[in-house]
Design a protein around this motif. Structure first.
Motif, PDB file in Angstrom:
ATOM      1  N   LEU A 140       0.827  -1.202   0.000  1.00 38.96           N
ATOM      2  CA  LEU A 140       0.000   0.000   0.000  1.00 38.96           C
ATOM      3  C   LEU A 140       0.864   1.257   0.000  1.00 38.96           C
ATOM      4  O   LEU A 140       0.502   2.269  -0.620  1.00 38.96           O
ATOM      5  N   LEU A 141       2.011   1.193   0.691  1.00 38.26           N
ATOM      6  CA  LEU A 141       2.922   2.336   0.677  1.00 38.26           C
ATOM      7  C   LEU A 141       3.497   2.552  -0.712  1.00 38.26           C
ATOM      8  O   LEU A 141       3.677   3.697  -1.150  1.00 38.26           O
ATOM      9  N   ALA A 142       3.780   1.476  -1.428  1.00 38.37           N
ATOM     10  CA  ALA A 142       4.294   1.611  -2.792  1.00 38.37           C
ATOM     11  C   ALA A 142       3.255   2.233  -3.716  1.00 38.37           C
ATOM     12  O   ALA A 142       3.605   2.951  -4.660  1.00 38.37           O
ATOM     13  N   LYS A 143       1.977   1.992  -3.438  1.00 33.96           N
ATOM     14  CA  LYS A 143       0.900   2.575  -4.252  1.00 33.96           C
ATOM     15  C   LYS A 143       0.507   3.977  -3.788  1.00 33.96           C
ATOM     16  O   LYS A 143      -0.374   4.606  -4.381  1.00 33.96           O
ATOM     17  N   ARG A 144       1.138   4.462  -2.728  1.00 33.28           N
ATOM     18  CA  ARG A 144       0.825   5.770  -2.149  1.00 33.28           C
ATOM     19  C   ARG A 144      -0.631   5.846  -1.684  1.00 33.28           C
ATOM     20  O   ARG A 144      -1.276   6.901  -1.759  1.00 33.28           O
ATOM     21  N   ASP A 145      -1.156   4.743  -1.218  1.00 34.79           N
ATOM     22  CA  ASP A 145      -2.530   4.725  -0.714  1.00 34.79           C
ATOM     23  C   ASP A 145      -2.504   5.139   0.759  1.00 34.79           C
ATOM     24  O   ASP A 145      -2.639   4.320   1.681  1.00 34.79           O
ATOM     25  N   PHE A 146      -2.325   6.433   0.992  1.00 29.80           N
ATOM     26  CA  PHE A 146      -2.162   6.920   2.358  1.00 29.80           C
ATOM     27  C   PHE A 146      -3.465   6.872   3.138  1.00 29.80           C
ATOM     28  O   PHE A 146      -3.449   6.782   4.369  1.00 29.80           O
ATOM     29  N   ARG A 161      -1.839  11.789  -4.266  1.00 24.55           N
ATOM     30  CA  ARG A 161      -1.906  11.390  -2.863  1.00 24.55           C
ATOM     31  C   ARG A 161      -0.639  11.802  -2.116  1.00 24.55           C
ATOM     32  O   ARG A 161      -0.700  12.312  -0.986  1.00 24.55           O
ATOM     33  N   GLU A 162       0.506  11.578  -2.753  1.00 21.48           N
ATOM     34  CA  GLU A 162       1.778  11.909  -2.092  1.00 21.48           C
ATOM     35  C   GLU A 162       1.921  13.405  -1.882  1.00 21.48           C
ATOM     36  O   GLU A 162       2.351  13.866  -0.810  1.00 21.48           O
ATOM     37  N   LYS A 163       1.552  14.190  -2.893  1.00 24.19           N
ATOM     38  CA  LYS A 163       1.712  15.643  -2.775  1.00 24.19           C
ATOM     39  C   LYS A 163       0.716  16.208  -1.770  1.00 24.19           C
ATOM     40  O   LYS A 163       1.058  17.163  -1.026  1.00 24.19           O
ATOM     41  N   GLN A 164      -0.490  15.686  -1.735  1.00 26.22           N
ATOM     42  CA  GLN A 164      -1.462  16.192  -0.771  1.00 26.22           C
ATOM     43  C   GLN A 164      -1.051  15.869   0.659  1.00 26.22           C
ATOM     44  O   GLN A 164      -1.242  16.683   1.572  1.00 26.22           O
TER      45      GLN A 164
END
Length: 511
Positions: free
Chosen positions: A250-256, A502-505
């Motif tokens: 999930l971290l690799a998919k940036r599913d925060f 997701r990462e930028k937000q």
């Protein structure tokens, strides 16, 4: 229809791939390291070959610019007759090798003859003669430096202190031998226990001891276990961090959003946890036993010329310089009595002559290809990767009157040092992407660079999708499909627009 027998005489041309021709073709695609190894092997095998060393001293006459005196003629006149005989001529060599030396590469003219002279030892060499009657070499401090400790040795030293029981130490040493260079254990514990005839619980217990050794995270069986071992060593393996480590996909998919729910933390804590994971070493074993990093040595230098063009020079440090010791050949040839010795000397002379000529033509061919690449990619050298032109092997081959396969071999494992950096020659050959307005085509590498620039400049509120990138590229005159943009983006390891958003937000929420 009646059948009959008859004789016909036909004339045709064919290229016979002799061993010498195949070896000459192989020389083209060798890197300078492989070529150096090949030349070293030939120097050991052929007594008539020697390296052309730079002279360490000069006589007063040479220092004043006078012509050096020619070496005296050999006393045995038969040696001169041997050298002037047709055996050492080019025609005889080509006849014995069944190879036209001028057709192996493009011949630019007759090769200059190579000669060597025997000179006395100078004063500096004589002064450095030791008491043992031999020349003393300069002390090399690197020779006294101890070898780097390998990962296995480092773990074995810790095992000897941690496990006094010989049986457990034997199991531990077996496990250490199974740890790869990255620091991971790649074997199954049940198989190890079966091979050693030990209980699996004992093997697992010994492995747990090894996993406490330095470097932290060593002997892990997965990335999650490696990170968990390092976090435990830092006393940071709490339930929230354990949940994060257990959900690395999930971290690799940036599913925060899903990670926040699983770890039961807010955005700020999640960002701190991810930052802590990034500070860990996913391959702890690489810190031990790694050899020194070998820098890339360019084969060609491209520099700006005073007239505004480009000066292309070969790197002479990567070119082996060989000479044929004709004087030695003249001394030993008359002493050859039987046919076997004469044949050996003749073969050595022919092979040495062919090799020196092949190396010379190889250097000329590399220089010719490099000059044409420089001419074709002049805009790239002057303005950067945005101006890289689409180029194929056939374009260069037609310009220098060579075959495409020759250009392909020359550009393999060869590097050019330019004002823009060091690039492999293959880098300058890229496919073409059509222009939207029917103008000049664009290089695929230049388009990839433009896509990366667009993504690097995007903000959290305006993340570009692949469709948006396609639209902007077409507005810039580049006709490209969406699947091509996705392929280039994935090749540069850039995540999709959803993952980037997701990462930028998340980063913006923390700041």
């Amino acid at each position: 229809m009646a059948l009959s027998q008859k004789l016909e005489l036909r004339q045709s041309q064919s290229l016979v791939m002799t061993p010498q021709l195949m070896q000459a073709i192989k020389l083209l695609q060798l890197s300078h390291l492989d070529l150096s190894a090949y030349v070293d092997a030939e120097l050991e095998r052929n007594p008539l070959l020697e390296r052309a060393e730079e002279p360490e001293f000069s006589t007063p006459a040479e220092a004043a610019g006078a012509e050096p005196e020619p070496p005296p003629a050999p006393e045995d006149q038969r040696a001169g007759d041997w050298l002037e005989s047709p055996l050492g001529s080019r025609e005889a060599i080509e006849a014995r090798l069944d190879t036209d030396l001028g057709n192996v590469f493009q011949d630019d003219g007759p090769a200059e003859p190579h000669h060597t002279t025997s000179e006395p030892v100078g004063y500096s060499e004589w002064a450095s003669v030791g008491a043992g009657g031999r020349l003393e070499e300069d002390s090399d401090l690197d020779a006294y430096v101890s070898a780097a400790t390998s990962l296995a040795d480092h773990l074995s030293e810790q095992l000897a202190l941690a496990e006094p029981d010989p049986r457990r130490r034997l199991i531990g040493q077996y496990l250490i031998d199974l740890v790869d260079e990255a620091g991971y254990l790649t074997a199954d514990l049940a198989e190890v226990a079966a091979k050693l005839g030990a209980p699996e619980e004992t093997v697992a217990d010994v492995l747990a001891v090894i996993q406490t050794f330095e470097p932290s995270g060593v002997a892990a069986r997965s990335l999650a276990e490696c990170l968990a071992l390092q976090l435990k060593d830092r006393d940071r393996f709490d339930p929230a961090m354990a949940a994060l480590v257990d959900n690395l996909p999930l971290l690799a998919k940036r599913d925060f959003a899903a990670l926040r729910k699983l770890c039961e933390v807010d955005d700020e804590d999640l960002v701190d946890m991810v930052a802590e994971l990034k500070r860990l070493d996913p391959k702890p074993g690489l810190a031990f036993g790694g050899g020194p990093v070998t820098p890339i040595v360019p084969d060609v230098f491209v520099r700006p010329a005073p007239d505004g063009g480009w000066q292309v020079d070969l790197n002479t440090d990567t070119l082996p310089r060989l000479l044929i010791n004709q004087s030695y050949f003249g001394r030993v040839a008359p002493a050859a009595k039987d046919a076997k010795d004469k044949t050996f000397l003749a073969d050595c002379l022919q092979t040495a002559t062919w090799l020196t000529r092949a190396l010379d033509q190889r250097a000329k061919t590399i220089l010719k290809v490099a000059m044409e690449i420089t001419r074709q990619q002049d805009a790239f050298l002057a303005h950067g990767v945005e101006h890289l032109r689409p180029l194929v092997l056939k374009t260069v081959a037609d310009a220098i009157s060579m075959h495409e396969s020759t250009v392909s071999r020359v550009t393999s494992n060869k590097y050019m040092a330019t004002p823009r950096g060091i690039f492999e020659m293959k880098y300058f050959f890229t496919s073409a992407i059509a222009a939207a307005g029917g103008g000049d085509a664009h290089s695929a590498e230049a388009v990839r660079h433009r896509i990366k620039q667009m993504i690097d400049a995007e903000s959290a509120a305006d993340v570009l999708s692949d469709d948006t990138i396609v639209k902007r590229l077409r507005e810039a005159g580049i006709d490209i499909a969406r699947r091509t943009v996705a392929k280039y983006r994935e090749g540069m390891r850039i995540p999709s627009s959803v993952q980037r958003r997701r990462e930028k937000q998340s980063a913006a929420a923390v700041s």
